[in-house]
Design a protein around this motif. Structure first.
Motif, PDB file in Angstrom:
ATOM      1  N   VAL A  63       0.856  -1.194   0.000  1.00 54.49           N
ATOM      2  CA  VAL A  63       0.000   0.000   0.000  1.00 54.49           C
ATOM      3  C   VAL A  63       0.884   1.233   0.000  1.00 54.49           C
ATOM      4  O   VAL A  63       1.790   1.363   0.832  1.00 54.49           O
ATOM      5  CB  VAL A  63      -0.932   0.008   1.231  1.00 54.49           C
ATOM      6  N   GLU A  64       0.613   2.140  -0.933  1.00 54.46           N
ATOM      7  CA  GLU A  64       1.371   3.385  -1.009  1.00 54.46           C
ATOM      8  C   GLU A  64       0.771   4.425  -0.074  1.00 54.46           C
ATOM      9  O   GLU A  64      -0.421   4.397   0.236  1.00 54.46           O
ATOM     10  CB  GLU A  64       1.373   3.918  -2.445  1.00 54.46           C
ATOM     11  N   GLU A  65       1.595   5.356   0.358  1.00 54.11           N
ATOM     12  CA  GLU A  65       1.113   6.421   1.244  1.00 54.11           C
ATOM     13  C   GLU A  65       0.076   7.266   0.522  1.00 54.11           C
ATOM     14  O   GLU A  65       0.228   7.608  -0.646  1.00 54.11           O
ATOM     15  CB  GLU A  65       2.281   7.288   1.709  1.00 54.11           C
ATOM     16  N   GLY A  66      -1.019   7.573   1.228  1.00 56.86           N
ATOM     17  CA  GLY A  66      -2.071   8.396   0.672  1.00 56.86           C
ATOM     18  C   GLY A  66      -3.190   7.627   0.009  1.00 56.86           C
ATOM     19  O   GLY A  66      -4.168   8.234  -0.425  1.00 56.86           O
ATOM     20  N   LYS A 104      -2.627  13.939  14.487  1.00 50.46           N
ATOM     21  CA  LYS A 104      -2.066  13.977  13.140  1.00 50.46           C
ATOM     22  C   LYS A 104      -1.430  12.638  12.759  1.00 50.46           C
ATOM     23  O   LYS A 104      -0.230  12.564  12.454  1.00 50.46           O
ATOM     24  CB  LYS A 104      -1.055  15.113  13.012  1.00 50.46           C
ATOM     25  N   PRO A 105      -2.232  11.569  12.776  1.00 49.82           N
ATOM     26  CA  PRO A 105      -1.688  10.250  12.436  1.00 49.82           C
ATOM     27  C   PRO A 105      -1.349  10.164  10.953  1.00 49.82           C
ATOM     28  O   PRO A 105      -1.831  10.957  10.130  1.00 49.82           O
ATOM     29  CB  PRO A 105      -2.838   9.300  12.788  1.00 49.82           C
ATOM     30  N   ARG A 106      -0.549   9.178  10.607  1.00 50.38           N
ATOM     31  CA  ARG A 106      -0.234   8.916   9.195  1.00 50.38           C
ATOM     32  C   ARG A 106      -1.215   7.913   8.593  1.00 50.38           C
ATOM     33  O   ARG A 106      -1.363   7.850   7.376  1.00 50.38           O
ATOM     34  CB  ARG A 106       1.196   8.389   9.078  1.00 50.38           C
ATOM     35  N   ILE A 107      -1.839   7.122   9.469  1.00 51.05           N
ATOM     36  CA  ILE A 107      -2.766   6.084   9.022  1.00 51.05           C
ATOM     37  C   ILE A 107      -4.069   6.252   9.790  1.00 51.05           C
ATOM     38  O   ILE A 107      -4.052   6.408  11.016  1.00 51.05           O
ATOM     39  CB  ILE A 107      -2.191   4.673   9.285  1.00 51.05           C
ATOM     40  N   LEU A 108      -5.199   6.202   9.080  1.00 52.61           N
ATOM     41  CA  LEU A 108      -6.513   6.275   9.713  1.00 52.61           C
ATOM     42  C   LEU A 108      -7.237   4.958   9.451  1.00 52.61           C
ATOM     43  O   LEU A 108      -7.392   4.537   8.302  1.00 52.61           O
ATOM     44  CB  LEU A 108      -7.317   7.441   9.152  1.00 52.61           C
ATOM     45  N   LEU A 109      -7.674   4.300  10.528  1.00 53.37           N
ATOM     46  CA  LEU A 109      -8.351   3.013  10.452  1.00 53.37           C
ATOM     47  C   LEU A 109      -9.810   3.206  10.835  1.00 53.37           C
ATOM     48  O   LEU A 109     -10.117   3.740  11.911  1.00 53.37           O
ATOM     49  CB  LEU A 109      -7.684   2.013  11.405  1.00 53.37           C
ATOM     50  N   LEU A 110     -10.718   2.794   9.959  1.00 51.01           N
ATOM     51  CA  LEU A 110     -12.148   3.004  10.155  1.00 51.01           C
ATOM     52  C   LEU A 110     -12.867   1.662  10.091  1.00 51.01           C
ATOM     53  O   LEU A 110     -12.813   0.974   9.065  1.00 51.01           O
ATOM     54  CB  LEU A 110     -12.698   3.933   9.064  1.00 51.01           C
ATOM     55  N   ARG A 147      -4.030  13.877   3.226  1.00 52.34           N
ATOM     56  CA  ARG A 147      -3.376  12.798   2.484  1.00 52.34           C
ATOM     57  C   ARG A 147      -3.000  11.639   3.396  1.00 52.34           C
ATOM     58  O   ARG A 147      -1.960  11.009   3.244  1.00 52.34           O
ATOM     59  CB  ARG A 147      -2.139  13.300   1.729  1.00 52.34           C
ATOM     60  N   LEU A 148      -3.854  11.371   4.353  1.00 47.47           N
ATOM     61  CA  LEU A 148      -3.707  10.190   5.192  1.00 47.47           C
ATOM     62  C   LEU A 148      -3.814   8.929   4.350  1.00 47.47           C
ATOM     63  O   LEU A 148      -4.450   8.911   3.297  1.00 47.47           O
ATOM     64  CB  LEU A 148      -4.828  10.153   6.238  1.00 47.47           C
ATOM     65  N   THR A 149      -3.210   7.865   4.837  1.00 46.99           N
ATOM     66  CA  THR A 149      -3.461   6.544   4.281  1.00 46.99           C
ATOM     67  C   THR A 149      -4.619   5.950   5.072  1.00 46.99           C
ATOM     68  O   THR A 149      -4.552   5.839   6.297  1.00 46.99           O
ATOM     69  CB  THR A 149      -2.216   5.650   4.412  1.00 46.99           C
ATOM     70  N   VAL A 150      -5.701   5.598   4.388  1.00 44.94           N
ATOM     71  CA  VAL A 150      -6.935   5.188   5.052  1.00 44.94           C
ATOM     72  C   VAL A 150      -7.250   3.733   4.739  1.00 44.94           C
ATOM     73  O   VAL A 150      -7.136   3.292   3.585  1.00 44.94           O
ATOM     74  CB  VAL A 150      -8.121   6.074   4.609  1.00 44.94           C
ATOM     75  N   PHE A 151      -7.640   2.994   5.773  1.00 41.45           N
ATOM     76  CA  PHE A 151      -8.197   1.648   5.626  1.00 41.45           C
ATOM     77  C   PHE A 151      -9.589   1.680   6.250  1.00 41.45           C
ATOM     78  O   PHE A 151      -9.732   1.966   7.443  1.00 41.45           O
ATOM     79  CB  PHE A 151      -7.342   0.605   6.338  1.00 41.45           C
ATOM     80  N   MET A 152     -10.596   1.376   5.460  1.00 40.78           N
ATOM     81  CA  MET A 152     -11.977   1.463   5.944  1.00 40.78           C
ATOM     82  C   MET A 152     -12.730   0.173   5.663  1.00 40.78           C
ATOM     83  O   MET A 152     -12.833  -0.267   4.519  1.00 40.78           O
ATOM     84  CB  MET A 152     -12.698   2.634   5.269  1.00 40.78           C
ATOM     85  N   VAL A 153     -13.256  -0.443   6.724  1.00 44.60           N
ATOM     86  CA  VAL A 153     -14.120  -1.616   6.603  1.00 44.60           C
ATOM     87  C   VAL A 153     -15.554  -1.160   6.412  1.00 44.60           C
ATOM     88  O   VAL A 153     -16.029  -0.262   7.122  1.00 44.60           O
ATOM     89  CB  VAL A 153     -14.019  -2.502   7.861  1.00 44.60           C
ATOM     90  N   THR A 154     -16.244  -1.740   5.447  1.00 46.76           N
ATOM     91  CA  THR A 154     -17.651  -1.435   5.241  1.00 46.76           C
ATOM     92  C   THR A 154     -18.366  -2.664   4.717  1.00 46.76           C
ATOM     93  O   THR A 154     -17.766  -3.508   4.047  1.00 46.76           O
ATOM     94  CB  THR A 154     -17.832  -0.260   4.245  1.00 46.76           C
ATOM     95  N   HIS A 155     -19.661  -2.793   5.048  1.00 47.82           N
ATOM     96  CA  HIS A 155     -20.499  -3.831   4.473  1.00 47.82           C
ATOM     97  C   HIS A 155     -21.281  -3.318   3.270  1.00 47.82           C
ATOM     98  O   HIS A 155     -22.011  -4.068   2.626  1.00 47.82           O
ATOM     99  CB  HIS A 155     -21.471  -4.386   5.532  1.00 47.82           C
ATOM    100  N   ASP A 156     -21.143  -2.025   2.982  1.00 47.30           N
ATOM    101  CA  ASP A 156     -21.872  -1.385   1.898  1.00 47.30           C
ATOM    102  C   ASP A 156     -20.959  -1.301   0.685  1.00 47.30           C
ATOM    103  O   ASP A 156     -20.021  -0.492   0.642  1.00 47.30           O
ATOM    104  CB  ASP A 156     -22.322   0.011   2.346  1.00 47.30           C
ATOM    105  N   LEU A 157     -21.220  -2.132  -0.311  1.00 49.87           N
ATOM    106  CA  LEU A 157     -20.343  -2.191  -1.482  1.00 49.87           C
ATOM    107  C   LEU A 157     -20.301  -0.864  -2.223  1.00 49.87           C
ATOM    108  O   LEU A 157     -19.240  -0.424  -2.680  1.00 49.87           O
ATOM    109  CB  LEU A 157     -20.801  -3.314  -2.415  1.00 49.87           C
ATOM    110  N   SER A 158     -21.453  -0.191  -2.356  1.00 45.66           N
ATOM    111  CA  SER A 158     -21.461   1.097  -3.059  1.00 45.66           C
ATOM    112  C   SER A 158     -20.625   2.124  -2.294  1.00 45.66           C
ATOM    113  O   SER A 158     -19.962   2.972  -2.904  1.00 45.66           O
ATOM    114  CB  SER A 158     -22.892   1.596  -3.242  1.00 45.66           C
TER     115      SER A 158
END
Length: 257
Positions: free
Chosen positions: A26-29, A158-164, A191-202
């Motif tokens: 995974v690249e930054e951002g 001011k994290p570099r990674i945001l986990l949702l 320009r955070l690197t974001v990882f987001m879990v969702t059950h909503d495909l759209s």
């Protein structure tokens, strides 16, 4: 070397294999949305990235170095259930994120440093639309406002990674749309690197620059816990939203409950 390298990660609890052979770069951002059936390891993967758990096998690298074994300020997290302090005001909930690391023994700052922390927290709260609610308590806020507070808590360091982890799953559609706009705006600014879990495909298609689908490749009906999930689809969206992936979205929707 990519910003985050996930190398052949397995996660197993006793005889229960949750993740197997997971490898990603995974690249930054990047904004990575993650979908899949319940129990296929998405939230487990977030906990590994956060540092709440360590892989049973394999390695996760951040900037070429092993990921810290415990949560630290480089990683912010927002859960579906709001992780706020009910006895503190909105302002104090966010300012506390600055006070605790600076004053670990007493948990509070004083004088000029305290005023600076509160000013910084107030500025962020105004940015997420909670300026009029600084002196309110979480119980006095709507669900959408509480989630805005949780996002401000996560961003104050001011994290570099945001986990949702399904942060908008409990919100009404109209409020969820507003939260989508806020999240994308904040992501573009920071320009955070974001990882987001969702059950909503759209939601996964509309928010992410990259969509990852977690699923089990191997299934044994006689030993349902013997095999874990991995990423079976890894789609770079490159700014193309749902229109560019109608066929893929339709096939994924039919495969997900």
């Amino acid at each position: 070397m990519s910003f985050i390298e996930v190398r052949n990660v397995w996660q197993q609890y006793g005889d229960h294999v949750v993740l197997e052979g997971l490898s990603l770069s995974v690249e930054e951002g990047e904004f990575c949305t993650m979908v899949g059936t319940s129990g296929c390891g998405k939230s487990t993967f977030l906990r590994l990235l956060l540092g709440q758990e360590r892989p049973s096998k394999g390695q996760i690298l951040l900037d070429g170095r092993p990921l810290s074994a415990e949560p630290d300020p480089t990683r912010g997290v927002v859960f579906q259930r709001y992780s706020v302090f009910p006895h503190l005001t909105v302002l104090d909930n966010v300012a506390l994120g600055l006070e605790l690391p600076s004053a670990p023994w007493v948990g509070r700052l004083f004088g000029r440093r305290k005023r600076a922390a509160r000013e910084q927290a107030a500025g962020l709260l105004h940015r997420v639309g909670l300026g009029p609610a600084l002196e309110k308590y979480p119980a006095q806020l709507s669900g959408g406002m509480q989630q805005r507070l949780a996002i401000a808590q996560a961003l104050i360091m001011k994290p570099r990674i945001l986990l949702l982890d399904e942060p908008f799953g409990a919100l009404d559609p109209g409020i969820r749309k507003d939260m989508h706009a806020l999240l994308l705006e904040l992501w573009k600014e920071t320009r955070l690197t974001v990882f987001m879990v969702t059950h909503d495909l759209s939601e996964g298609f509309s928010l992410g620059t990259r969509l990852m689908v977690f699923d089990k490749v191997r299934i044994d009906p006689h030993a349902p816990l013997a095999f874990g999930a991995r990423v079976t689809y890894d789609l770079p969206l490159n700014g193309k939203r749902i229109d560019g992936h109608q066929a893929t979205a339709a096939s994924l929707s039919s495969a997900m409950p």
